[in-house]
Design a protein around this motif. Structure first.
Motif, mmCIF file in Angstrom:
data_model
loop_
_atom_site.group_PDB
_atom_site.id
_atom_site.type_symbol
_atom_site.label_atom_id
_atom_site.label_comp_id
_atom_site.label_asym_id
_atom_site.label_seq_id
_atom_site.Cartn_x
_atom_site.Cartn_y
_atom_site.Cartn_z
ATOM 1 N N PHE A 177 -61.094 -93.873 46.102
ATOM 2 C CA PHE A 177 -61.795 -94.847 44.828
ATOM 3 C C PHE A 177 -61.564 -94.143 43.548
ATOM 4 C CE2 PHE A 177 -63.843 -95.717 49.113
ATOM 5 C CZ PHE A 177 -63.696 -97.279 48.911
ATOM 6 N N GLY A 178 -60.758 -93.165 43.351
ATOM 7 C CA GLY A 178 -60.818 -92.503 42.065
ATOM 8 C C GLY A 178 -60.130 -93.625 40.961
ATOM 9 N N PRO A 222 -55.303 -96.589 44.053
ATOM 10 C CA PRO A 222 -54.762 -98.176 44.161
ATOM 11 C C PRO A 222 -56.066 -98.872 44.549
ATOM 12 C CG PRO A 222 -53.138 -96.881 45.541
ATOM 13 C CD PRO A 222 -54.087 -95.839 45.048
ATOM 14 N N LEU A 223 -56.961 -98.366 45.432
ATOM 15 C CA LEU A 223 -58.293 -99.009 45.830
ATOM 16 C C LEU A 223 -59.197 -98.765 44.515
ATOM 17 C CD1 LEU A 223 -59.242 -100.902 47.920
ATOM 18 C CD2 LEU A 223 -60.475 -98.848 49.064
ATOM 19 N N GLY A 224 -59.322 -97.816 43.929
ATOM 20 C CA GLY A 224 -60.100 -97.587 42.759
ATOM 21 C C GLY A 224 -59.520 -98.505 41.470
ATOM 22 N N LYS A 225 -58.384 -98.891 41.398
ATOM 23 C CA LYS A 225 -57.878 -99.579 40.380
ATOM 24 C C LYS A 225 -58.166 -101.212 40.559
ATOM 25 C CE LYS A 225 -54.046 -96.717 38.831
ATOM 26 N NZ LYS A 225 -52.662 -96.616 38.722
ATOM 27 N N ALA A 226 -57.959 -101.404 41.858
ATOM 28 C CA ALA A 226 -58.338 -102.908 42.446
ATOM 29 C C ALA A 226 -59.732 -103.147 41.872
ATOM 30 C CB ALA A 226 -58.169 -102.895 43.781
ATOM 31 N N GLY A 279 -64.256 -105.122 37.692
ATOM 32 C CA GLY A 279 -65.372 -104.728 36.994
ATOM 33 C C GLY A 279 -66.286 -103.600 37.701
ATOM 34 N N ILE A 280 -65.763 -103.173 38.843
ATOM 35 C CA ILE A 280 -66.463 -102.249 39.552
ATOM 36 C C ILE A 280 -65.798 -100.731 39.517
ATOM 37 C CG2 ILE A 280 -67.566 -101.614 41.802
ATOM 38 C CD1 ILE A 280 -67.601 -104.520 42.478
ATOM 39 N N THR A 281 -66.509 -100.001 39.006
ATOM 40 C CA THR A 281 -66.105 -98.541 39.035
ATOM 41 C C THR A 281 -66.938 -97.367 39.619
ATOM 42 O OG1 THR A 281 -64.858 -98.836 36.486
ATOM 43 C CG2 THR A 281 -65.049 -96.522 37.356
#
Length: 232
Positions: free
Chosen positions: A73-74, A78-82, A87-89
């Motif tokens: 999720f960094g 890829p999942l972090g960028k998605a 709008g969720i970091t």
């Protein structure tokens, strides 16, 4: 302004811990209930693997879990960028602290609910199915009321685990004052400051008070549900 010897940043850490642990518990509980029911009542290929994956956070060092979260999720993952695209970091944000806390609490919640489900006599569920009730009706009207005390116990266990989570949180979202500094990391920070023992004791006292309040509330709610189920 100092209250009970604690400054604004300390109280901010307390408030953030309550926010993170409450959100983690609320979002994780439905998934834990579904997973527990699946493991308790359904036989399927790969059940052992699923059970292992569910309990993996209990076995792995929390720092490893935090690092894996950072890889998945960094901001560059890829999942972090998605998620960032909507709008969720998570990385280095309080939302990431909630995610880490939820993942660490999840296995304990699943186990508590699963034990409650397994304690329900399957004959009751089969009898309801025989009488024409749909599976979802059996779950909603028979299984769920009987396991509600276990669900409440799981919620308290999950909240307590999320509230006290440290290793995965500090690895995944660091220890940023006002953003990711929860009560455990605030205690850790105070321990690194010469003469910070007094602040540590105050923070520890607050943590104990919150834990006791959660346990008392859980006990009261479980007894109320038990009386309602028994018709007393």
């Amino acid at each position: 302004m100092t209250v009970f010897g604690l400054g604004p940043q300390d109280w901010q850490a307390v408030a953030l811990s309550l926010k993170v642990s409450s959100l983690a518990t609320l979002l994780t509980l439905p998934l834990a209930l579904a997973t527990a029911y699946l493991l308790a009542r359904v036989d399927f290929i790969g059940k052992t693997l699923v059970n292992t994956l569910v309990h993996l956070p209990l076995i792995l060092p929390p720092v490893v879990t935090g690092y894996l979260l950072l890889l998945v999720f960094g901001t560059q993952a890829p999942l972090g960028k998605a998620f960032a695209g909507i709008g969720i970091t998570f990385a280095f944000r309080w939302t990431g602290a909630a995610l880490a806390a939820g993942i660490m609490a999840f296995p304990l919640m699943v186990r508590a609910i699963r034990l409650s489900i397994e304690a329900v006599d399957p004959k009751l569920e089969r009898a309801a199915l025989t009488l024409g009730a749909a599976p979802w009706q059996v779950f909603a009207r028979i299984t769920l009321p009987l396991v509600t005390p276990g669900v409440l116990t799981a919620a308290v266990i999950g909240f307590a685990k999320a509230f006290g989570e440290f290793g995965a949180t500090i690895t995944f979202v660091s220890n940023i004052a006002g953003e990711t500094r929860t009560l455990p990391t605030a205690i850790y920070t105070a321990l690194q400051i010469p003469g910070g023992e007094a602040a540590v004791l105050r923070l520890v006292a607050i943590a104990i008070a919150i834990a006791v309040a959660a346990l008392v509330l859980s006990e009261w709610a479980a007894r109320a549900v038990a009386r309602r189920v028994s018709g007393a």
